[in-house]
Design a protein around this motif. Structure first.
Motif, PDB file in Angstrom:
ATOM      1  N   GLY A   1      48.082  49.353  66.522  1.00 29.60           N
ATOM      2  CA  GLY A   1      48.913  48.606  67.461  1.00 29.60           C
ATOM      3  C   GLY A   1      50.141  48.051  66.753  1.00 29.60           C
ATOM      4  N   PRO A   2      50.405  46.761  66.919  1.00 28.30           N
ATOM      5  CA  PRO A   2      51.598  46.182  66.288  1.00 28.30           C
ATOM      6  C   PRO A   2      51.389  45.749  64.843  1.00 28.30           C
ATOM      7  CG  PRO A   2      50.514  44.520  67.611  1.00 28.30           C
ATOM      8  CD  PRO A   2      49.714  45.798  67.800  1.00 28.30           C
ATOM      9  N   PHE A   3      50.149  45.905  64.316  1.00 27.63           N
ATOM     10  CA  PHE A   3      49.840  45.361  62.997  1.00 27.63           C
ATOM     11  C   PHE A   3      49.830  46.438  61.912  1.00 27.63           C
ATOM     12  CE2 PHE A   3      47.315  42.701  66.023  1.00 27.63           C
ATOM     13  CZ  PHE A   3      48.159  41.603  65.998  1.00 27.63           C
ATOM     14  N   THR A   4      50.394  46.101  60.761  1.00 32.67           N
ATOM     15  CA  THR A   4      50.344  46.944  59.562  1.00 32.67           C
ATOM     16  C   THR A   4      50.085  46.038  58.367  1.00 32.67           C
ATOM     17  OG1 THR A   4      51.865  48.605  60.462  1.00 32.67           O
ATOM     18  CG2 THR A   4      51.587  48.535  58.069  1.00 32.67           C
ATOM     19  N   ILE A   5      49.027  46.368  57.613  1.00 32.70           N
ATOM     20  CA  ILE A   5      48.669  45.573  56.443  1.00 32.70           C
ATOM     21  C   ILE A   5      48.480  46.510  55.262  1.00 32.70           C
ATOM     22  CG2 ILE A   5      46.997  43.959  55.439  1.00 32.70           C
ATOM     23  CD1 ILE A   5      46.316  43.031  58.247  1.00 32.70           C
ATOM     24  N   SER A   6      49.078  46.148  54.143  1.00 30.65           N
ATOM     25  CA  SER A   6      48.950  46.929  52.911  1.00 30.65           C
ATOM     26  C   SER A   6      48.270  46.078  51.841  1.00 30.65           C
ATOM     27  CB  SER A   6      50.320  47.397  52.413  1.00 30.65           C
ATOM     28  OG  SER A   6      50.947  48.232  53.372  1.00 30.65           O
ATOM     29  N   ALA A   7      47.622  46.747  50.912  1.00 29.75           N
ATOM     30  CA  ALA A   7      46.956  46.032  49.820  1.00 29.75           C
ATOM     31  C   ALA A   7      47.131  46.789  48.521  1.00 29.75           C
ATOM     32  CB  ALA A   7      45.474  45.853  50.125  1.00 29.75           C
ATOM     33  N   LYS A   8      47.240  46.018  47.447  1.00 28.97           N
ATOM     34  CA  LYS A   8      47.305  46.589  46.105  1.00 28.97           C
ATOM     35  C   LYS A   8      46.251  45.904  45.257  1.00 28.97           C
ATOM     36  CE  LYS A   8      50.296  47.408  42.104  1.00 28.97           C
ATOM     37  NZ  LYS A   8      51.638  47.212  41.512  1.00 28.97           N
ATOM     38  N   ALA A   9      45.424  46.705  44.589  1.00 23.85           N
ATOM     39  CA  ALA A   9      44.377  46.170  43.723  1.00 23.85           C
ATOM     40  C   ALA A   9      44.637  46.628  42.301  1.00 23.85           C
ATOM     41  CB  ALA A   9      43.005  46.640  44.198  1.00 23.85           C
ATOM     42  N   GLU A  10      44.494  45.714  41.353  1.00 20.55           N
ATOM     43  CA  GLU A  10      44.704  46.053  39.954  1.00 20.55           C
ATOM     44  C   GLU A  10      43.822  45.182  39.066  1.00 20.55           C
ATOM     45  OE1 GLU A  10      48.774  45.315  38.965  1.00 20.55           O
ATOM     46  OE2 GLU A  10      48.849  43.434  40.081  1.00 20.55           O
ATOM     47  N   VAL A  11      43.408  45.762  37.947  1.00 19.42           N
ATOM     48  CA  VAL A  11      42.631  45.006  36.974  1.00 19.42           C
ATOM     49  C   VAL A  11      43.601  44.204  36.114  1.00 19.42           C
ATOM     50  CG1 VAL A  11      41.079  45.148  34.990  1.00 19.42           C
ATOM     51  CG2 VAL A  11      40.747  46.666  36.950  1.00 19.42           C
ATOM     52  N   VAL A  12      43.423  42.878  36.115  1.00 22.55           N
ATOM     53  CA  VAL A  12      44.347  42.020  35.367  1.00 22.55           C
ATOM     54  C   VAL A  12      43.735  41.516  34.066  1.00 22.55           C
ATOM     55  CG1 VAL A  12      45.644  41.323  37.411  1.00 22.55           C
ATOM     56  CG2 VAL A  12      43.597  40.037  36.754  1.00 22.55           C
ATOM     57  N   GLN A  13      42.408  41.590  33.940  1.00 21.79           N
ATOM     58  CA  GLN A  13      41.735  41.145  32.726  1.00 21.79           C
ATOM     59  C   GLN A  13      40.462  41.944  32.501  1.00 21.79           C
ATOM     60  OE1 GLN A  13      40.945  36.957  33.238  1.00 21.79           O
ATOM     61  NE2 GLN A  13      42.788  36.337  32.129  1.00 21.79           N
ATOM     62  N   VAL A  14      40.067  42.037  31.238  1.00 17.92           N
ATOM     63  CA  VAL A  14      38.770  42.602  30.889  1.00 17.92           C
ATOM     64  C   VAL A  14      38.044  41.555  30.047  1.00 17.92           C
ATOM     65  CG1 VAL A  14      37.503  44.496  29.835  1.00 17.92           C
ATOM     66  CG2 VAL A  14      39.753  44.923  30.859  1.00 17.92           C
ATOM     67  N   LYS A  15      36.957  41.038  30.568  1.00 18.86           N
ATOM     68  CA  LYS A  15      36.188  40.012  29.864  1.00 18.86           C
ATOM     69  C   LYS A  15      35.009  40.667  29.137  1.00 18.86           C
ATOM     70  CE  LYS A  15      37.238  36.210  33.049  1.00 18.86           C
ATOM     71  NZ  LYS A  15      36.675  35.156  33.923  1.00 18.86           N
ATOM     72  N   TRP A  16      34.774  40.200  27.898  1.00 20.83           N
ATOM     73  CA  TRP A  16      33.684  40.752  27.097  1.00 20.83           C
ATOM     74  C   TRP A  16      32.748  39.634  26.641  1.00 20.83           C
ATOM     75  CZ3 TRP A  16      32.995  45.916  26.336  1.00 20.83           C
ATOM     76  CH2 TRP A  16      34.081  46.767  26.582  1.00 20.83           C
ATOM     77  N   SER A  17      31.472  39.970  26.624  1.00 27.44           N
ATOM     78  CA  SER A  17      30.471  39.035  26.113  1.00 27.44           C
ATOM     79  C   SER A  17      29.496  39.796  25.218  1.00 27.44           C
ATOM     80  CB  SER A  17      29.712  38.370  27.263  1.00 27.44           C
ATOM     81  OG  SER A  17      28.600  37.636  26.774  1.00 27.44           O
ATOM     82  N   LEU A  18      29.219  39.234  24.019  1.00 21.25           N
ATOM     83  CA  LEU A  18      28.270  39.883  23.114  1.00 21.25           C
ATOM     84  C   LEU A  18      26.817  39.550  23.467  1.00 21.25           C
ATOM     85  CD1 LEU A  18      29.923  39.589  19.568  1.00 21.25           C
ATOM     86  CD2 LEU A  18      29.943  41.507  21.173  1.00 21.25           C
ATOM     87  N   GLY A  19      26.619  38.582  24.332  1.00 23.61           N
ATOM     88  CA  GLY A  19      25.259  38.217  24.711  1.00 23.61           C
ATOM     89  C   GLY A  19      24.631  37.177  23.811  1.00 23.61           C
ATOM     90  N   ASP A  20      25.370  36.731  22.779  1.00 22.78           N
ATOM     91  CA  ASP A  20      24.857  35.700  21.869  1.00 22.78           C
ATOM     92  C   ASP A  20      25.671  34.420  21.969  1.00 22.78           C
ATOM     93  OD1 ASP A  20      27.242  36.473  20.749  1.00 22.78           O
ATOM     94  OD2 ASP A  20      26.469  36.739  18.718  1.00 22.78           O
ATOM     95  N   GLY A  21      26.479  34.313  23.047  1.00 20.16           N
ATOM     96  CA  GLY A  21      27.329  33.140  23.232  1.00 20.16           C
ATOM     97  C   GLY A  21      28.783  33.400  22.927  1.00 20.16           C
ATOM     98  N   GLN A  22      29.097  34.490  22.253  1.00 15.34           N
ATOM     99  CA  GLN A  22      30.487  34.824  21.933  1.00 15.34           C
ATOM    100  C   GLN A  22      31.108  35.625  23.091  1.00 15.34           C
ATOM    101  OE1 GLN A  22      31.395  35.890  17.649  1.00 15.34           O
ATOM    102  NE2 GLN A  22      29.228  36.516  17.734  1.00 15.34           N
TER     103      GLN A  22
END
Length: 240
Positions: free
Chosen positions: A143-164
């Motif tokens: 109808g009268p509506f048009t919606i666009s979206a852009k998705a992007e990865v802005v960060q990569v988080k890492w965890s060693l599993g020992d608190g670091q």
């Protein structure tokens, strides 16, 4: 008088000596007439085209039905259009938010198992480690509506599993044997500090932005894990 007697006699002959039950005598047509011939015989004259019985079976109507009303409640003659929320939902369903494919120096063994050593640098990367983080986009209209979206990865988080933990802005660089004990672009310079089994976690932080007839921004986290067995560095004593 003789003619009337003849008529009566003829009627008696027609009806027979024994009168039939009233229900068995068919009624005479309304236009029937009785005439007497000169020789005294009586003739019963009736319409030779009897009235056809009335067909009481219901017949289908030949009157055309009015056309079906296909107009919407708004009277525009078209189906109601989707709402903005429905258009956004349709557009969002086209966006593909993926999980990271973990790359780590402890997981480059020939067996495919992840084995690390206490104190050794840990190199980390995602996918091919080529510097290109994933992204996606989509557009939906109704109808009268048009919606666009852009998705992007802005960060990569890492965890060693020992608190670091650490956060990398890029994919990281894939480990090469020639890198040795050098400090990784993305990772931990001293790795795990104690032996044990840990869960290495990589998380993509997706940012999704809407534009057009509806605007907004949201984030979505998508994670992957690998189990890592960490051992201690064994020293070897030799005799001189």
């Amino acid at each position: 008088m003789r003619k009337e007697l003849t008529v009566l006699a003829a009627s008696a002959v027609l009806l027979g000596a024994t009168a039939l039950p009233a229900t068995a005598i068919p009624p005479l047509p309304m236009d029937a007439t009785i005439t007497t011939n000169p020789d005294g015989t009586v003739l019963l004259n009736a319409d030779t085209d009897p009235v056809r019985p009335v067909n009481t079976t219901p017949q289908p109507s030949t009157t055309p039905r009015p056309p079906r009303n296909t107009s919407s409640s708004s009277g525009t003659g078209t189906r109601p259009t989707k709402t903005k929320a429905q258009v956004r939902e349709e557009m969002s369903s086209q966006i593909r938010l993926t999980k990271p494919k973990i790359g780590a120096s402890p997981c480059t063994t020939d067996t495919g198992a992840c084995e690390a050593t206490v104190g050794v640098p840990v190199w980390l990367w995602v996918d091919e480690g080529d510097g290109q983080l994933p992204s996606d986009s989509a557009t939906a209209s109704a109808g009268p509506f048009t919606i666009s979206a852009k998705a992007e990865v802005v960060q990569v988080k890492w965890s060693l599993g020992d608190g670091q933990s650490t956060v990398c802005s890029g994919t990281g660089k894939a480990f090469e044997p020639s890198d040795g004990w050098s400090t990784p672009d993305c990772g931990f310079a001293k790795g795990w500090t104690k032996p044990g089994t840990y869960t290495l976690t990589a998380t993509y932080v997706w940012r999704v932005t809407w534009t057009g007839d509806e605007t907004g921004t949201t984030t979505q986290a998508m994670s992957s894990t690998r189990d890592v067995t960490v051992g201690e560095l064994q020293s070897v004593v030799t005799d001189h």
